[in-house]
Scaffold this motif. Structure first.
Motif, PDB file in Angstrom:
ATOM      1  N   LEU A  54      49.418  46.795  47.476  1.00  0.00           N
ATOM      2  CA  LEU A  54      49.465  47.066  46.037  1.00  0.00           C
ATOM      3  C   LEU A  54      48.933  48.458  45.758  1.00  0.00           C
ATOM      4  CD1 LEU A  54      50.005  45.703  43.207  1.00  0.00           C
ATOM      5  CD2 LEU A  54      47.523  45.343  43.114  1.00  0.00           C
ATOM      6  N   ALA A  55      49.684  49.230  44.989  1.00  0.00           N
ATOM      7  CA  ALA A  55      49.182  50.515  44.510  1.00  0.00           C
ATOM      8  C   ALA A  55      48.211  50.239  43.375  1.00  0.00           C
ATOM      9  CB  ALA A  55      50.330  51.403  44.036  1.00  0.00           C
ATOM     10  N   ALA A  56      46.953  50.524  43.603  1.00  0.00           N
ATOM     11  CA  ALA A  56      45.897  50.137  42.673  1.00  0.00           C
ATOM     12  C   ALA A  56      45.040  51.330  42.308  1.00  0.00           C
ATOM     13  CB  ALA A  56      45.040  49.031  43.303  1.00  0.00           C
ATOM     14  N   GLN A  57      44.110  51.103  41.387  1.00  0.00           N
ATOM     15  CA  GLN A  57      43.209  52.160  40.948  1.00  0.00           C
ATOM     16  C   GLN A  57      41.810  51.605  40.772  1.00  0.00           C
ATOM     17  OE1 GLN A  57      44.277  54.096  37.251  1.00  0.00           O
ATOM     18  NE2 GLN A  57      42.643  55.611  37.410  1.00  0.00           N
ATOM     19  N   TYR A  58      40.820  52.342  41.260  1.00  0.00           N
ATOM     20  CA  TYR A  58      39.422  52.051  40.976  1.00  0.00           C
ATOM     21  C   TYR A  58      38.784  53.330  40.458  1.00  0.00           C
ATOM     22  CZ  TYR A  58      34.504  51.009  41.363  1.00  0.00           C
ATOM     23  OH  TYR A  58      33.166  50.848  41.070  1.00  0.00           O
ATOM     24  N   GLU A  59      38.515  53.359  39.173  1.00  0.00           N
ATOM     25  CA  GLU A  59      38.004  54.543  38.503  1.00  0.00           C
ATOM     26  C   GLU A  59      38.953  55.717  38.762  1.00  0.00           C
ATOM     27  OE1 GLU A  59      33.857  54.759  39.607  1.00  0.00           O
ATOM     28  OE2 GLU A  59      33.339  53.138  38.232  1.00  0.00           O
ATOM     29  N   ALA A  60      38.484  56.814  39.339  1.00  0.00           N
ATOM     30  CA  ALA A  60      39.351  57.983  39.509  1.00  0.00           C
ATOM     31  C   ALA A  60      40.162  57.935  40.805  1.00  0.00           C
ATOM     32  CB  ALA A  60      38.515  59.259  39.481  1.00  0.00           C
ATOM     33  N   THR A  61      39.968  56.892  41.599  1.00  0.00           N
ATOM     34  CA  THR A  61      40.614  56.820  42.914  1.00  0.00           C
ATOM     35  C   THR A  61      41.815  55.886  42.903  1.00  0.00           C
ATOM     36  OG1 THR A  61      38.505  57.224  44.033  1.00  0.00           O
ATOM     37  CG2 THR A  61      40.265  56.256  45.349  1.00  0.00           C
ATOM     38  N   TYR A  62      42.955  56.387  43.356  1.00  0.00           N
ATOM     39  CA  TYR A  62      44.133  55.550  43.572  1.00  0.00           C
ATOM     40  C   TYR A  62      44.159  55.135  45.037  1.00  0.00           C
ATOM     41  CZ  TYR A  62      45.743  56.928  38.965  1.00  0.00           C
ATOM     42  OH  TYR A  62      45.841  57.124  37.605  1.00  0.00           O
ATOM     43  N   GLU A  63      44.658  53.951  45.296  1.00  0.00           N
ATOM     44  CA  GLU A  63      44.597  53.407  46.641  1.00  0.00           C
ATOM     45  C   GLU A  63      45.725  52.415  46.889  1.00  0.00           C
ATOM     46  OE1 GLU A  63      40.627  51.920  46.322  1.00  0.00           O
ATOM     47  OE2 GLU A  63      41.242  50.078  45.323  1.00  0.00           O
ATOM     48  N   VAL A  64      45.957  52.130  48.156  1.00  0.00           N
ATOM     49  CA  VAL A  64      46.897  51.089  48.558  1.00  0.00           C
ATOM     50  C   VAL A  64      46.076  49.941  49.128  1.00  0.00           C
ATOM     51  CG1 VAL A  64      48.823  50.497  50.068  1.00  0.00           C
ATOM     52  CG2 VAL A  64      48.707  52.775  49.034  1.00  0.00           C
ATOM     53  N   ALA A  65      46.299  48.732  48.600  1.00  0.00           N
ATOM     54  CA  ALA A  65      45.508  47.571  49.007  1.00  0.00           C
ATOM     55  C   ALA A  65      46.392  46.577  49.748  1.00  0.00           C
ATOM     56  CB  ALA A  65      44.874  46.909  47.793  1.00  0.00           C
ATOM     57  N   PRO A  66      46.320  46.534  51.093  1.00  0.00           N
ATOM     58  CA  PRO A  66      47.111  45.563  51.854  1.00  0.00           C
ATOM     59  C   PRO A  66      46.684  44.136  51.553  1.00  0.00           C
ATOM     60  CG  PRO A  66      45.555  46.701  53.288  1.00  0.00           C
ATOM     61  CD  PRO A  66      45.502  47.386  51.948  1.00  0.00           C
ATOM     62  N   ARG A  67      47.620  43.180  51.779  1.00  0.00           N
ATOM     63  CA  ARG A  67      47.393  41.789  51.395  1.00  0.00           C
ATOM     64  C   ARG A  67      47.185  40.835  52.561  1.00  0.00           C
ATOM     65  NH1 ARG A  67      53.227  41.346  49.542  1.00  0.00           N
ATOM     66  NH2 ARG A  67      53.275  42.388  51.579  1.00  0.00           N
ATOM     67  N   ARG A  68      47.648  41.214  53.764  1.00  0.00           N
ATOM     68  CA  ARG A  68      47.643  40.302  54.916  1.00  0.00           C
ATOM     69  C   ARG A  68      47.817  41.123  56.173  1.00  0.00           C
ATOM     70  NH1 ARG A  68      53.578  37.620  53.468  1.00  0.00           N
ATOM     71  NH2 ARG A  68      54.691  39.614  53.331  1.00  0.00           N
ATOM     72  N   ALA A  69      47.624  40.471  57.326  1.00  0.00           N
ATOM     73  CA  ALA A  69      47.639  41.184  58.605  1.00  0.00           C
ATOM     74  C   ALA A  69      48.947  41.938  58.832  1.00  0.00           C
ATOM     75  CB  ALA A  69      47.399  40.203  59.738  1.00  0.00           C
ATOM     76  N   GLY A  70      50.074  41.359  58.445  1.00  0.00           N
ATOM     77  CA  GLY A  70      51.370  41.997  58.663  1.00  0.00           C
ATOM     78  C   GLY A  70      51.600  43.251  57.862  1.00  0.00           C
ATOM     79  N   ASP A  71      50.702  43.560  56.935  1.00  0.00           N
ATOM     80  CA  ASP A  71      50.841  44.761  56.120  1.00  0.00           C
ATOM     81  C   ASP A  71      50.424  46.033  56.854  1.00  0.00           C
ATOM     82  OD1 ASP A  71      51.918  43.459  53.961  1.00  0.00           O
ATOM     83  OD2 ASP A  71      50.042  43.287  52.849  1.00  0.00           O
ATOM     84  N   LEU A  72      49.879  45.881  58.057  1.00  0.00           N
ATOM     85  CA  LEU A  72      49.543  47.037  58.897  1.00  0.00           C
ATOM     86  C   LEU A  72      50.453  47.050  60.113  1.00  0.00           C
ATOM     87  CD1 LEU A  72      47.699  49.387  59.901  1.00  0.00           C
ATOM     88  CD2 LEU A  72      46.329  47.629  61.030  1.00  0.00           C
ATOM     89  N   VAL A  73      51.098  48.191  60.334  1.00  0.00           N
ATOM     90  CA  VAL A  73      51.928  48.373  61.520  1.00  0.00           C
ATOM     91  C   VAL A  73      51.465  49.652  62.223  1.00  0.00           C
ATOM     92  CG1 VAL A  73      54.255  48.733  62.427  1.00  0.00           C
ATOM     93  CG2 VAL A  73      53.892  47.220  60.451  1.00  0.00           C
ATOM     94  N   LEU A  74      51.082  49.537  63.482  1.00  0.00           N
ATOM     95  CA  LEU A  74      50.702  50.700  64.261  1.00  0.00           C
ATOM     96  C   LEU A  74      51.960  51.424  64.714  1.00  0.00           C
ATOM     97  CD1 LEU A  74      47.850  49.188  66.455  1.00  0.00           C
ATOM     98  CD2 LEU A  74      47.664  50.311  64.231  1.00  0.00           C
ATOM     99  N   GLN A  75      51.972  52.739  64.577  1.00  0.00           N
ATOM    100  CA  GLN A  75      53.164  53.522  64.926  1.00  0.00           C
ATOM    101  C   GLN A  75      53.078  54.087  66.349  1.00  0.00           C
ATOM    102  OE1 GLN A  75      55.799  54.168  62.081  1.00  0.00           O
ATOM    103  NE2 GLN A  75      54.723  52.194  62.032  1.00  0.00           N
TER     104      GLN A  75
END
Length: 223
Positions: free
Chosen positions: A202-223
């Motif tokens: 999820l593209a999210a925001q905490y105060e002045a910082t924008y971030e990507v918040a993964p939801r589960r293990a499959g959301d990370l792929v090593l290249q």
């Protein structure tokens, strides 16, 4: 409390017709707004939205301290903050009514679990590919996918989660890894500086910082 997260599928012609003329479909329900329309409303406005679940309820509880979820329609996405978790799975289509608020500068729809209704239809919702520099207000609330190299050592921000920074040469962005059942949702221990990775979240925001918040293990792929 340290953090708040806050936090694309076209509906059928028949569903659109029902939303625009509810009485003709045998329903007196108020027509739903699009997510894009709702995001332009003033804080405190009430909105009814329909969309597909992109983040399961309670996934971001370690930081948001709620049981919310995220939804997305063809026009945009939004985090829905709830005190109690409804029984919803990823990609199911839902209807929810709540009030728009700014939580740590992120646009959030605050509602009760009783205001959430599961509807017919299921995704899946595909993430939008964006550059790391593009993670910002223009995609807040959407399910996105970024690729890049890890630029710093993983930062421990427990009990809320872990911070990972990546850059695809367009500009650095933060990946915020929440903790679920005592464990980070993706394996941060395997990440090292210069490691090439792909992250969906999820593209999210905490105060002045924008971030990507993964939801589960499959959301990370090593290249």
């Amino acid at each position: 409390m340290r953090r708040h997260l806050p936090v694309r599928n076209l509906v059928s012609i028949a569903v659109i017709t029902c939303l625009l003329a509810a009485t003709a479909c045998g329903s007196s329900e108020e027509a739903a707004l699009t997510v894009a329309e709702a995001r332009t409303l003033a804080e405190g406005s009430t909105a009814t939205l329909e969309g597909f679940v992109t983040v399961a309820p309670g996934t971001f509880n370690s930081a948001t301290e709620d049981q919310g979820f995220a939804l997305q329609d063809a026009t945009g996405g939004i985090y829905v903050s709830l005190p109690d978790a409804p029984d919803l799975e990823l990609d199911v289509r839902v209807r929810v009514t709540g009030k728009l608020e700014q939580v740590a500068q992120q646009t959030v729809l605050k509602a009760d679990a009783a205001a959430v209704t599961a509807l017919g239809g299921i995704g899946p919702v595909e993430p939008t590919d964006v550059t790391t520099a593009y993670v910002g207000e223009q995609v807040e609330g959407l399910l996105v996918r970024v690729r890049g190299n890890v630029t710093r050592a993983v930062e421990d921000d427990q009990p809320y989660g872990f911070k990972v920074y990546i850059d695809d040469s367009s500009g650095e962005t933060q990946v915020f890894v929440h903790i679920v059942d005592g464990q980070p949702v993706i394996d941060t221990a395997s990440l090292a500086v210069d490691q090439a990775i792909e992250v969906t979240g999820l593209a999210a925001q905490y105060e002045a910082t924008y971030e990507v918040a993964p939801r589960r293990a499959g959301d990370l792929v090593l290249q």
